[in-house]
Write an enzyme that holds these catalytic residues in place. Sequence first.
Site, mmCIF file in Angstrom:
data_model
loop_
_atom_site.group_PDB
_atom_site.id
_atom_site.type_symbol
_atom_site.label_atom_id
_atom_site.label_comp_id
_atom_site.label_asym_id
_atom_site.label_seq_id
_atom_site.Cartn_x
_atom_site.Cartn_y
_atom_site.Cartn_z
ATOM 1 C CG HIS A 146 -2.036 0.926 1.228
ATOM 2 N ND1 HIS A 146 -2.181 1.914 2.186
ATOM 3 C CD2 HIS A 146 -3.090 1.067 0.392
ATOM 4 C CE1 HIS A 146 -3.266 2.617 1.941
ATOM 5 N NE2 HIS A 146 -3.834 2.134 0.861
ATOM 6 C CE LYS A 158 -4.169 6.706 2.852
ATOM 7 N NZ LYS A 158 -5.513 6.330 2.995
ATOM 8 C CE LYS A 188 -1.323 4.983 -1.424
ATOM 9 N NZ LYS A 188 -1.919 4.267 -0.308
ATOM 10 C CG HIS A 205 -7.588 8.472 0.233
ATOM 11 N ND1 HIS A 205 -6.256 8.429 -0.165
ATOM 12 C CD2 HIS A 205 -8.002 7.182 0.267
ATOM 13 C CE1 HIS A 205 -5.902 7.167 -0.372
ATOM 14 N NE2 HIS A 205 -6.925 6.390 -0.109
ATOM 15 C CG ASP A 209 2.087 17.133 22.204
ATOM 16 O OD1 ASP A 209 0.886 17.059 22.518
ATOM 17 O OD2 ASP A 209 2.974 16.459 22.743
ATOM 18 C CG ASP A 239 18.681 12.407 -9.567
ATOM 19 O OD1 ASP A 239 18.628 11.321 -10.178
ATOM 20 O OD2 ASP A 239 18.589 13.515 -10.136
#
Length: 473
Positions: free
Chosen positions: A218, A393, A220, A391, A398, A225
């Site tokens: 899952h 995450k 991404k 969508h 703090d 470089d």
Amino acid sequence: MIATFIAIAALALHAAGVLAAMHAVMNTRTAQGAFAWVLGLVLVPYVTLIPYLFLGASHFGGYVDLHRQRQARFFMLHAEAEPPARPGVAPHPQPVHDERYSPIGHMLKTAMHGGNNLSLHINGDAAFEAMFAAIERAEHYVLVQFFIIHDDGLGRRLRDALLACAARDVQVCLLYDSIGSHALPDSYVETLRAGRVDVRPFATRRFRNRFQLNFRNHRKVLVVDGERGFVGGLNAGDEYLGLKPPLAPWRDTHMQIEGPAVADLQRVFAEDWYWVTGERPPSMPPPERCGRATTMIVATGPADRQESCSLFFTQAIQAAKKRVWITTPYFVPDQAVFGALRMAVYRGVDVRILIPSRPDHRTVFMATTLYAHEATLAGIRMFRYQPGFVHQKVMLIDDDTAVVGSMNLDNRSFRLNFEITALNVDAPFAGEVEAMLKDDFAQADEVNPNDYRRLPYLRQVALHVARLFDPVL
């Protein structure tokens, strides 16, 4: 004759169900999941046996061994071919100690690195413009990994950008998940390969495994470089630009890292690439210092000895003294994470969670609704984002810690998927995330405990039934 055949078939199904139940007892990662599978496989194998072939199998070939031997094998190979240092480059930057998050580093054998420059990219347009600009400037190599790639406007733009890189002799490695990208046509992949892009599907077995739907990659990730990396919640498809109703507009977040932490982002990609290909992708050491932020790359998955994703959330929440703000499309927490959230409330921490107001997966949405109700009873403030589908995450802890990555608050991220996130300690970056989340919460409706009580009785029953599917949600 027909009756005899039916009886034999039923007996055979029950026998197969018992054997599958024994397998579930030995291999399912949680007691709750094992109990659910055993109950269904023994009592109604006609209904549960086929789903178990797709969702219940927990063995995934040699990946566990590879993952657990990575220090002895992968890093030994990496050290043998360590690229020479260049001016302004530190191949092995000294880690930074932060007692709040050091248990996470010990668990995952990773570290926090200072000297990073961070950029927040809100929604798909900003994120992909930055990623495409980085790809266009690539001089040596590009490493790309998405859970989902679609053959649509954005997907073809990604394809063309990678082909342009390869045409100017930039080495390109593209990794996509074979289930997440199941709709990707062969012609898309063949076009990339014809243009000298090394493109591979991720699978948790080296041989074809048509029944394996769990243990998906899952993550991404984009690394260019060895100097800059990207991580977050976006995949490569038009819906992530908000171009596909009814979930549009699509609310998501990605981030860019420049500095020593890019080496760990690159290492995570290299582990996955090494499993698929048996080869190491290209690598260069990152710049020694690009900014003042401290970053830990947190990569978790079902090959870990511990429930690493769940423990990551638990430790991060326990570290909070003032606030924990979380956005997640799926709120199906396990007992450890839910307990940490409730204890944070009792410590006087401001706990807020932003979830969608519309479903992309109906069963998960129903389970989320019930958990949201129970969370409000514990003093956790729950909000439903109104403009479109959320969508992203993201977690804000703090005034100095912000987390951006691919991890959801559900069992798939906790135990079934390979995930990655960046934990960043930097007050200015956390301030940007705070401003972003304040705007999100301003566009959300707060969940009231009475919302559940007002539902018809049968709807309440349906929510409880949906939660029974926690182990596979």
